[in-house]
Write a protein that holds these residues in place. Structure first.
Motif, PDB file in Angstrom:
ATOM      1  N   VAL A 259       0.855  -1.187   0.000  1.00 21.71           N
ATOM      2  CA  VAL A 259       0.000   0.000   0.000  1.00 21.71           C
ATOM      3  C   VAL A 259       0.892   1.239   0.000  1.00 21.71           C
ATOM      4  CG1 VAL A 259      -2.014  -1.037   1.112  1.00 21.71           C
ATOM      5  CG2 VAL A 259      -0.151  -0.166   2.523  1.00 21.71           C
ATOM      6  N   MET A 260       0.395   2.284  -0.640  1.00 24.69           N
ATOM      7  CA  MET A 260       1.116   3.554  -0.666  1.00 24.69           C
ATOM      8  C   MET A 260       0.687   4.392   0.533  1.00 24.69           C
ATOM      9  SD  MET A 260       3.114   3.286  -3.199  1.00 24.69           S
ATOM     10  CE  MET A 260       3.726   4.970  -3.223  1.00 24.69           C
TER      11      MET A 260
ATOM     12  N   ALA B 278       5.297   6.570   0.390  1.00 25.94           N
ATOM     13  CA  ALA B 278       6.212   5.435   0.321  1.00 25.94           C
ATOM     14  C   ALA B 278       5.409   4.146   0.310  1.00 25.94           C
ATOM     15  CB  ALA B 278       7.165   5.446   1.516  1.00 25.94           C
ATOM     16  N   PRO B 279       5.892   3.141  -0.422  1.00 26.45           N
ATOM     17  CA  PRO B 279       5.204   1.844  -0.423  1.00 26.45           C
ATOM     18  C   PRO B 279       5.546   1.059   0.837  1.00 26.45           C
ATOM     19  CG  PRO B 279       7.120   1.751  -1.841  1.00 26.45           C
ATOM     20  CD  PRO B 279       7.039   3.170  -1.347  1.00 26.45           C
ATOM     21  N   VAL B 280       4.528   0.416   1.386  1.00 26.98           N
ATOM     22  CA  VAL B 280       4.712  -0.421   2.579  1.00 26.98           C
ATOM     23  C   VAL B 280       4.170  -1.809   2.267  1.00 26.98           C
ATOM     24  CG1 VAL B 280       4.112  -0.770   5.002  1.00 26.98           C
ATOM     25  CG2 VAL B 280       4.518   1.546   4.143  1.00 26.98           C
ATOM     26  N   LEU B 281       5.002  -2.820   2.467  1.00 26.66           N
ATOM     27  CA  LEU B 281       4.570  -4.186   2.228  1.00 26.66           C
ATOM     28  C   LEU B 281       3.496  -4.586   3.245  1.00 26.66           C
ATOM     29  CD1 LEU B 281       8.007  -5.898   1.557  1.00 26.66           C
ATOM     30  CD2 LEU B 281       6.282  -5.230  -0.118  1.00 26.66           C
ATOM     31  N   LEU B 282       2.489  -5.295   2.757  1.00 29.26           N
ATOM     32  CA  LEU B 282       1.388  -5.684   3.633  1.00 29.26           C
ATOM     33  C   LEU B 282       1.834  -6.615   4.757  1.00 29.26           C
ATOM     34  CD1 LEU B 282      -1.651  -6.230   1.259  1.00 29.26           C
ATOM     35  CD2 LEU B 282      -1.371  -4.500   3.014  1.00 29.26           C
TER      36      LEU B 282
ATOM     37  N   ALA C  32      -9.602   6.776  10.644  1.00 27.41           N
ATOM     38  CA  ALA C  32      -9.533   8.187  11.059  1.00 27.41           C
ATOM     39  C   ALA C  32     -10.390   8.995  10.091  1.00 27.41           C
ATOM     40  CB  ALA C  32      -8.090   8.681  11.060  1.00 27.41           C
ATOM     41  N   GLY C  33     -11.681   8.803  10.176  1.00 28.22           N
ATOM     42  CA  GLY C  33     -12.589   9.474   9.256  1.00 28.22           C
ATOM     43  C   GLY C  33     -12.453   8.907   7.854  1.00 28.22           C
ATOM     44  N   ASN C  34     -12.129   9.780   6.895  1.00 30.50           N
ATOM     45  CA  ASN C  34     -11.924   9.340   5.516  1.00 30.50           C
ATOM     46  C   ASN C  34     -10.488   8.882   5.256  1.00 30.50           C
ATOM     47  OD1 ASN C  34     -14.583   9.844   4.700  1.00 30.50           O
ATOM     48  ND2 ASN C  34     -14.139  12.022   4.379  1.00 30.50           N
ATOM     49  N   TYR C  35      -9.707   8.787   6.311  1.00 26.26           N
ATOM     50  CA  TYR C  35      -8.327   8.321   6.203  1.00 26.26           C
ATOM     51  C   TYR C  35      -8.160   7.028   7.009  1.00 26.26           C
ATOM     52  CZ  TYR C  35      -6.919  12.841   4.225  1.00 26.26           C
ATOM     53  OH  TYR C  35      -6.791  13.947   3.423  1.00 26.26           O
ATOM     54  N   VAL C  36      -7.055   6.369   6.745  1.00 30.13           N
ATOM     55  CA  VAL C  36      -6.671   5.188   7.516  1.00 30.13           C
ATOM     56  C   VAL C  36      -5.247   5.393   8.005  1.00 30.13           C
ATOM     57  CG1 VAL C  36      -6.140   2.723   7.424  1.00 30.13           C
ATOM     58  CG2 VAL C  36      -8.181   3.604   6.282  1.00 30.13           C
ATOM     59  N   VAL C  37      -5.039   5.169   9.291  1.00 27.58           N
ATOM     60  CA  VAL C  37      -3.697   5.241   9.864  1.00 27.58           C
ATOM     61  C   VAL C  37      -3.073   3.848   9.774  1.00 27.58           C
ATOM     62  CG1 VAL C  37      -2.301   5.814  11.869  1.00 27.58           C
ATOM     63  CG2 VAL C  37      -4.444   7.050  11.444  1.00 27.58           C
ATOM     64  N   VAL C  38      -1.928   3.764   9.136  1.00 26.86           N
ATOM     65  CA  VAL C  38      -1.233   2.493   8.953  1.00 26.86           C
ATOM     66  C   VAL C  38      -0.133   2.376  10.006  1.00 26.86           C
ATOM     67  CG1 VAL C  38       0.002   1.029   7.320  1.00 26.86           C
ATOM     68  CG2 VAL C  38      -1.655   2.709   6.480  1.00 26.86           C
TER      69      VAL C  38
END
Length: 263
Positions: free
Chosen positions: A153-154, A162-166, A175-181
């Protein structure tokens, strides 16, 4: 067996005083005395079923006992007078004399009910723990395969992406319309609702532990059953998350569907 033993001792006590008490009469007397406690057992069972076996149940059982113990002692005293043909004027004294026994019996019934509830909860927790372990193994196997629909996921980190491997992601938080990774000791944002992200991820690997949390089961290091039936999940980084009973049961149901499809 309690009724038979009590009837035997009652006959011995009556005969020691020069009286006579038949076998059938003594059995009926003690049978009626202990039959009073059958509805009490049902009440205790209903209270424990409603409140569990914790402090709430203890409080409810204590309040109920304030009414149950005197009533049970009164009923026992009335039965004694009916079979012993005693005067009604002795009812108060016999009721007072039966109160300690009523307290003892009520406490014993409550203790047995609580022990049964705790054992049932322990058996249920063991079954859930085995199912959860199966889920974790399935998640690790699925993540190790090459058929994952999304491999990375970016993530926005400040002014850069930055790309992060799942397989490095431990959990996602809404977080509302966002997601905290969250991965390792770092975190970033995805501009996408959690529900939409969940639809793109492998359901064997990522599961809801809360309405706003999505957990990578393959990154769960340790699990522990909590007193309220939920799970505590310790992630690889040491972060502790809680899977509520609602989402725990959803994971169970999902695993059951997967097992059925495999078979």
């Amino acid at each position: 067996m309690t009724t038979i033993c009590a009837a035997w001792f009652m006959r011995r006590a009556v005969e020691a005083k020069g009286g006579h008490l038949g076998v059938a009469e003594s059995l009926m007397w003690q049978g009626a005395t202990f039959a009073v406690w059958l509805p009490v057992g049902i009440v205790v069972w209903l209270i424990i079923r409603r409140f569990g076996a914790g402090l709430a149940a203890l409080a409810a059982l204590t309040v109920a006992g304030l009414a149950i113990v005197p009533l049970a002692a009164l009923a026992g005293a009335a039965i004694d007078l009916a079979f012993a043909a005693g005067p009604a004027s002795k009812l108060a004294g016999r009721t007072l004399g039966r109160t300690p026994v009523a307290i003892l019996l009520y406490t014993a019934i409550c203790a047995v009910g609580a022990a049964a509830a705790h054992r049932s909860r322990a058996v249920e927790a063991q079954a859930h723990a085995r199912t959860l372990e199966a889920a974790l193994r399935a998640a690790r196997e699925a993540l190790a395969g090459s058929d994952a629909p999304v491999e990375r996921v970016m993530v926005m980190m400040g002014n850069r992406r930055a790309p992060v491997l799942l397989d490095e992601v431990e959990w996602f938080a809404s977080a509302g319309n966002y997601v905290v990774v969250h991965w390792g000791d770092r975190e970033g944002l995805i501009r996408e609702p959690l529900k939409a992200l969940e639809a793109r991820l492998d359901g064997r690997v990522f599961a809801r532990s809360h309405r706003s949390t999505l957990v990578n089961l393959a990154r769960v290091r340790e699990t522990r059953s909590l007193s309220d039936g939920s799970w505590q999940l310790t992630m690889a980084s040491g972060t502790e998350l809680v899977a509520s009973r609602t989402y725990r049961d959803a994971v169970m149901a999902r695993l059951g569907r997967q097992d059925a499809s495999v078979s």
